[in-house]
Design an enzyme around this catalytic site. Sequence first.
Site, PDB file in Angstrom:
ATOM      1  N   SER A 168      21.941   7.911  14.601  1.00 14.53           N
ATOM      2  CA  SER A 168      20.708   8.349  13.971  1.00 14.53           C
ATOM      3  C   SER A 168      20.134   9.576  14.682  1.00 14.53           C
ATOM      4  O   SER A 168      20.802  10.586  14.817  1.00 14.53           O
ATOM      5  CB  SER A 168      19.723   7.176  13.937  1.00 14.53           C
ATOM      6  N   ASP A 221      22.582   3.152   8.363  1.00 18.85           N
ATOM      7  CA  ASP A 221      22.271   3.590   9.719  1.00 18.85           C
ATOM      8  C   ASP A 221      23.246   3.004  10.747  1.00 18.85           C
ATOM      9  O   ASP A 221      23.533   1.807  10.743  1.00 18.85           O
ATOM     10  CB  ASP A 221      20.842   3.156  10.072  1.00 18.85           C
TER      11      ASP A 221
END
Length: 383
Positions: A91, A240
């Site tokens: 991320s 993610d």
Amino acid sequence: MNHDSHRPEPHNPATAVPAQVPAPDPAPDRDGIGNDPDRHPPLTILAGPRAEKNVALALQGGGAHGAFTWGVLDALIEDGRLGFEAITGASAGAMNGVVMIDGWLKGGPEGAREGLETFWREVSLDGDLGPTQRSVFNGFLGFWANNPVAEFWTKALAPGPYVSNPLNINPLKKALDKQVDFERLRGADTAGIFVSATNVWTGKLAVFERGALTVDHLMASACLPTVFQAVEIDGVPYWDGGYLGNPPLYPLHRGAVTRDILLVQINPVERRETPRTQGEIQDRLNEITFNANLMRELRAIDFVDGLIDEGVLGQGRYRRVLVHRIDGTDALEDYNTASRLDARWRVFQRLRDKGRAAAQSWLAERYAEIGHTCTLDLPSAYQ
């Protein structure tokens, strides 16, 4: 990654001055994780002229708190004594890593520092994002916040991003596309970058390497499923990377020679309070989830180190991993409130300054131990 066993002398591209030094030979006293002959370090390392030691960076994701990591990287580059052999991240951590390498390829250490500052200014409220993009980015930040705004987003996005964000707007993609030259990044003989994502279909961790990296891989790594639609790469949807690797450490086993891993941790492991509201509960669940696999990997490293110490694993082939940590959880404690959603430039600057201070303190206390000992108490990190 270059897989030649005999590495040529590094070259300095015209755009990187003086950005790179040769990777060390995998001699017994310098080898990294496991002393595995199949590991292949990069041809060149991100390093300035003062670099004396090399580390691999492991950068956690954590929404807006990635600005703290920006500050850590800025101080490490400014100090100049460390070279960076490989970077693994999820991320915001992956974005920091890619932006850092891209900037270094453009203009050496100072180019890397400028690139990081440019990126964080671009995604701040003072940047170029339009109102619709800004509202989506605020939702991205809200995922990490523990306040009424986060609860609002949880309810507002209850139908899912395919209803609430039908155009699949992602302002982070715009900022990265504008700044990063992915074609140059893929073709460069420079530090490795490993970007984690979660395969939605299999529930398994995916790690994307620099040689194939595109902006979509970074979007996959930062795809919070309550805010963004799954990112499809070659027909496979991803979420993610923090769910399964925040950040993943195992890619460094063969992606780096150095046995020193410097972890920048921004998600708190321990909290001595019981969450009670919906927002507090969700925030704590996020923290636990986004730390779980990192703690499992630290436990595995500690276990293998114990076998090495006991002589169960031969010293000639396996050597200890030296893990270090710059821990931002105490410095960021005050940002669990509404200020954590504040994307104003001056707030990002304060987070950066906290990261710089943490890195400078760590260098003053621990630099001499790099290459010699593990400065992170591994059992306390995962127990």
